[in-house]
Design a protein around this motif. Sequence first.
Motif, PDB file in Angstrom:
ATOM      1  N   ASP A 120       1.027  -1.333   0.066  1.00  0.00           N
ATOM      2  CA  ASP A 120       0.107  -0.136   0.080  1.00  0.00           C
ATOM      3  C   ASP A 120       1.021   1.161   0.155  1.00  0.00           C
ATOM      4  O   ASP A 120       1.655   1.440   0.807  1.00  0.00           O
ATOM      5  CB  ASP A 120      -0.835   0.072   1.125  1.00  0.00           C
ATOM      6  N   THR A 122       0.344   4.301   0.431  1.00  0.00           N
ATOM      7  CA  THR A 122       0.096   5.370   1.290  1.00  0.00           C
ATOM      8  C   THR A 122       0.356   4.969   2.841  1.00  0.00           C
ATOM      9  O   THR A 122       0.057   5.965   3.546  1.00  0.00           O
ATOM     10  CB  THR A 122      -1.761   5.410   1.500  1.00  0.00           C
ATOM     11  N   GLU A 158      -0.350   9.430  -7.828  1.00  0.00           N
ATOM     12  CA  GLU A 158      -0.779  10.471  -6.924  1.00  0.00           C
ATOM     13  C   GLU A 158      -1.955  11.201  -7.692  1.00  0.00           C
ATOM     14  O   GLU A 158      -2.975  11.565  -6.965  1.00  0.00           O
ATOM     15  CB  GLU A 158       0.325  11.559  -6.564  1.00  0.00           C
ATOM     16  N   TRP A 163      -5.908   6.024  -4.791  1.00  0.00           N
ATOM     17  CA  TRP A 163      -6.189   6.158  -3.385  1.00  0.00           C
ATOM     18  C   TRP A 163      -6.737   7.110  -2.625  1.00  0.00           C
ATOM     19  O   TRP A 163      -6.331   8.201  -3.140  1.00  0.00           O
ATOM     20  CB  TRP A 163      -4.491   5.926  -3.046  1.00  0.00           C
ATOM     21  N   SER A 164      -7.176   6.993  -1.646  1.00  0.00           N
ATOM     22  CA  SER A 164      -7.938   8.094  -0.977  1.00  0.00           C
ATOM     23  C   SER A 164      -6.875   8.827  -0.092  1.00  0.00           C
ATOM     24  O   SER A 164      -7.334   9.956   0.483  1.00  0.00           O
ATOM     25  CB  SER A 164      -9.194   7.481  -0.111  1.00  0.00           C
ATOM     26  N   ARG A 165      -5.693   8.365   0.347  1.00  0.00           N
ATOM     27  CA  ARG A 165      -4.557   9.017   1.097  1.00  0.00           C
ATOM     28  C   ARG A 165      -3.620   9.488   0.142  1.00  0.00           C
ATOM     29  O   ARG A 165      -3.197   8.789  -0.740  1.00  0.00           O
ATOM     30  CB  ARG A 165      -4.439   8.058   2.206  1.00  0.00           C
ATOM     31  N   PRO A 166      -2.709  10.338   0.540  1.00  0.00           N
ATOM     32  CA  PRO A 166      -1.454  10.693  -0.075  1.00  0.00           C
ATOM     33  C   PRO A 166      -0.510   9.650  -0.448  1.00  0.00           C
ATOM     34  O   PRO A 166      -0.475   8.673   0.507  1.00  0.00           O
ATOM     35  CB  PRO A 166      -0.761  11.849   0.621  1.00  0.00           C
TER      36      PRO A 166
END
Length: 223
Positions: A120, A122, A158, A163-166
């Motif tokens: 993952d 993130t 990015e 992906w919901s997070r950086p």
Amino acid sequence: MRSLLVLAGSLALGACQPAADAAETIVAAPPAERIARETGELKTAIFAGGCFWGVEGVFSHVKGVKSAVSGYHGGAERQARYDLVSSGVTDHAEAVRVVYDPAVVRYDELVRIFFSVVADPTLKNRQGPDIGAHYRTALIPIGAEQRAVAGAYLAQMEASGKWSRPIVAKIEPARTFFPAEAKHQDFLAKNPDNRYVERWDRPKIAALERLYPAHYRSRFQRG
């Protein structure tokens, strides 16, 4: 005595181990816009993304991968030992050195597989139940072409919104790779009933087969 007890505790916590309170997400990462331009002989790349058992296990099931070797990257040779690395006191990351045939699988395809089913991007300094800087996620490209592909793909991830997070995965400069101890090599093939393997690594291989059937090889390629 107290310091020895603390170190022993950190060794136990730092090692690859099963846990029930964490989950990993499988993401169908986008195809790379920057395609690797690779020809000729076998190529080598290094990937770090949590416990090396699973990283090695997934790549050992990818067509075109000739070997996947677990080891340590980013620290000194004298500290390249599992007991020290897994304690978090060294600069190493658990990593896997992959030798592959670019006529069968390109570097950008390996990177896409890596971020889809292995790591993952993130999560900082952890994957699954494993926590610490030695479990950081990093691409370690070898040569200018891999560096260009790696940088472009991180930027593409990015911007993709998948992906919901950086994205916190990094690119690290290639340093000496130190193969891990023999008991860690081909770990999934030698320990199919291991609790950690069953809980964390078998699902990754199943996801590889499901998401990338054209790249999946049922036979485990021993390193």
